[in-house]
Scaffold this active site. Structure first.
Site, PDB file in Angstrom:
ATOM      1  N   PHE A 213       0.659  -1.111  -0.060  1.00 30.72           N
ATOM      2  CA  PHE A 213       0.250  -0.053  -0.189  1.00 30.72           C
ATOM      3  C   PHE A 213       0.136   1.223  -0.099  1.00 30.72           C
ATOM      4  O   PHE A 213       0.432   2.019  -0.450  1.00 30.72           O
ATOM      5  CB  PHE A 213      -1.278   0.250   1.072  1.00 30.72           C
ATOM      6  CG  PHE A 213      -0.388   0.185   2.298  1.00 30.72           C
ATOM      7  CD1 PHE A 213      -0.206   1.842   2.718  1.00 30.72           C
ATOM      8  CD2 PHE A 213      -0.276  -0.331   3.313  1.00 30.72           C
ATOM      9  CE1 PHE A 213       0.007   2.616   4.585  1.00 30.72           C
ATOM     10  CE2 PHE A 213       0.491   0.002   4.572  1.00 30.72           C
ATOM     11  CZ  PHE A 213       0.256   0.994   4.969  1.00 30.72           C
ATOM     12  N   LYS A 214       2.244   1.148   0.817  1.00 29.29           N
ATOM     13  CA  LYS A 214       3.177   2.402   0.719  1.00 29.29           C
ATOM     14  C   LYS A 214       3.533   2.514  -0.551  1.00 29.29           C
ATOM     15  O   LYS A 214       4.121   3.820  -1.145  1.00 29.29           O
ATOM     16  CB  LYS A 214       3.995   2.080   1.554  1.00 29.29           C
ATOM     17  CG  LYS A 214       3.341   1.681   2.531  1.00 29.29           C
ATOM     18  CD  LYS A 214       4.675   1.708   4.083  1.00 29.29           C
ATOM     19  CE  LYS A 214       3.739   1.007   5.663  1.00 29.29           C
ATOM     20  NZ  LYS A 214       5.246   0.484   6.363  1.00 29.29           N
ATOM     21  N   ASP A 215       3.308   2.160  -1.655  1.00 27.84           N
ATOM     22  CA  ASP A 215       3.476   2.303  -3.545  1.00 27.84           C
ATOM     23  C   ASP A 215       3.270   3.949  -3.405  1.00 27.84           C
ATOM     24  O   ASP A 215       3.132   4.750  -4.361  1.00 27.84           O
ATOM     25  CB  ASP A 215       3.366   1.287  -4.112  1.00 27.84           C
ATOM     26  CG  ASP A 215       3.895  -0.122  -4.274  1.00 27.84           C
ATOM     27  OD1 ASP A 215       5.423   0.436  -4.245  1.00 27.84           O
ATOM     28  OD2 ASP A 215       3.154  -0.967  -5.072  1.00 27.84           O
TER      29      ASP A 215
ATOM     30  N   LEU B 217       5.005   6.503  -1.623  1.00 29.63           N
ATOM     31  CA  LEU B 217       6.337   5.646  -1.991  1.00 29.63           C
ATOM     32  C   LEU B 217       6.463   6.428  -3.550  1.00 29.63           C
ATOM     33  O   LEU B 217       7.795   5.896  -3.857  1.00 29.63           O
ATOM     34  CB  LEU B 217       7.165   4.403  -1.291  1.00 29.63           C
ATOM     35  CG  LEU B 217       7.150   4.908  -0.148  1.00 29.63           C
ATOM     36  CD1 LEU B 217       7.690   3.596   0.861  1.00 29.63           C
ATOM     37  CD2 LEU B 217       8.325   5.925   0.270  1.00 29.63           C
TER      38      LEU B 217
END
Length: 394
Positions: free
Chosen positions: A121-123, A126
């Site tokens: 989910f941090k894509d 990021l």
């Protein structure tokens, strides 16, 4: 123009670009802006806006010293062709899934945040942060020539950060992760990352040990001075960096817009968001969305067996002196939830002295918030937790 300062002091006032470039304040606090919520996102026509339009609007509101052209370029670079879904973060109706939906229960939907290049989910954040970071070098404020990203990961952040910053001009990145406490897939994702500017290091201990060590690195003024003399600025890719946090605000508006388009809600209807969280960054982005005018009925903190947040939200006591459990959700196996500090700052009415005092107490083991502050927190945040058997059953 919004300015940023530490949650623990207003001594230094920075632009958004400076705050993103620095990552964490010298006193150990996190950067916040007192202008949060003064400008609202117009809900009129929200259903007609795609993810790119929403991202430009939200980021432009929260990071006003970036020009409209800079924000547009960052959005296009981060999300243009990098996600498997045109919606970037599609919302799926759970009714009837696996034939087990309770027809009498309230409508339930899942926002899928795994369509990015590393399936984390941090894509979403990021893929954006390196683009935001790259635009900070244009500052005429004595910015360093190079940026060294030092970050700790409980699993997801590491690979997503490495992929985002790989071969980024003027940047290097080192990721620390707790040995044996991330999944084998995550470990392989990190250790096989290509790029001339990336480094990965396993540490003995858990995520909290790694994150505390990173914070000590940032607090080392002697090191900072030596790096500055060499033209290097330390920064972070964790959600302690406001540039990591802000892009996550967008998908709360995107979820609302998709529900509007599907006719599931009407403009102005309040929606509950239930968010699995360890470091409190993802759900804090929902609070930011609420401050920006999104109709949020409740933000529900979902914890695993490491239920320190559940206990805090229930009792007002935050106690990190407790057993640490390795679970099947390693990215949530955290006992010191860094972004809680930002929430405390805002719901305490911007009381830097109170926040600094609580963080000093936490370093010694635990703290208690005043009853009136706990009541304000509970009005916004609900909570629950699941043990390993419940997780497996689900």
């Amino acid at each position: 123009m919004a300015t940023y300062h530490s949650t623990r002091s207003r001594t230094a006032q920075l632009s958004a670009k400076e705050a993103i470039r620095r990552g964490i304040a010298p006193d150990g606090g996190l950067y916040v802006s007192d202008e949060l919520g003064q400008s609202k996102i117009d809900l009129e026509g929200l259903a007609n806006k795609d993810y790119f339009e929403l991202a430009r609007e939200v980021l432009g509101t929260l990071l006003p010293d970036y020009t409209a052209d800079e924000i547009a370029a960052c959005v296009d670079e981060a999300y243009g062709g990098t996600f498997a879904s045109d919606e970037v973060t599609p919302v799926v109706d759970l009714k009837g899934v696996a034939g087990e939906a309770d027809q009498g229960s309230a409508p339930a939907y899942v926002m899928e945040l795994w369509h990015g290049p590393t399936s984390a989910f941090k894509d979403v954040a990021l893929q954006m942060l390196p683009r935001l970071m790259a635009r900070t070098s244009a500052n005429a404020e004595g910015a360093a020539d190079k940026i060294m990203i030092v970050t700790a990961t409980s699993g997801d952040t590491g690979k997503a950060a490495l992929a985002g910053f790989a071969d980024a001009p003027g940047c290097g990145i080192t990721v620390f992760y707790p040995e044996g406490k991330v999944s084998r897939v995550q470990e392989l994702q990190m250790s096989t990352q290509e790029g001339a500017n990336v480094s990965v290091c396993a540490v003995r201990g858990n995520f909290d040990d790694a994150q505390s060590a990173v914070k000590r690195i940032f607090a080392d003024r002697g090191l900072a001075d030596r790096l500055a003399a060499a033209g290097v600025q330390l920064s972070s890719a964790n959600s302690i960096n406001v540039g990591r946090l802000v892009p996550q605000v967008v998908y709360y508006f995107a979820a609302y817009a998709q529900l509007l388009r599907a006719g599931k809600i009407q403009p102005g209807d309040a929606v509950e968001f239930c968010v699995p969280t360890g470091n409190f960054g993802d759900i804090l982005a929902g609070y930011y969305a609420q401050r920006l005018g999104l109709p949020v009925a409740k933000l529900i903190v979902a914890s695993d067996k490491n239920n320190v947040l559940f206990d805090f939200l229930t009792t007002g006591t935050y106690d990190r002196q407790r057993p640490f459990y390795t679970t099947t959700s390693p990215s949530m196996d955290i006992l010191i939830s860094s972004n809680l500090e930002r929430m405390l700052y805002y719901l305490a009415g911007g009381d830097c002295e109170l926040v600094a005092g609580l963080m000093t107490q936490l370093a010694q083991g635990s703290y208690n918030v005043p009853a009136e502050l706990l009541a304000k927190i509970q009005a916004v945040f609900g909570c629950g937790w699941a043990d390993e058997d419940q997780v497996a059953a689900a």
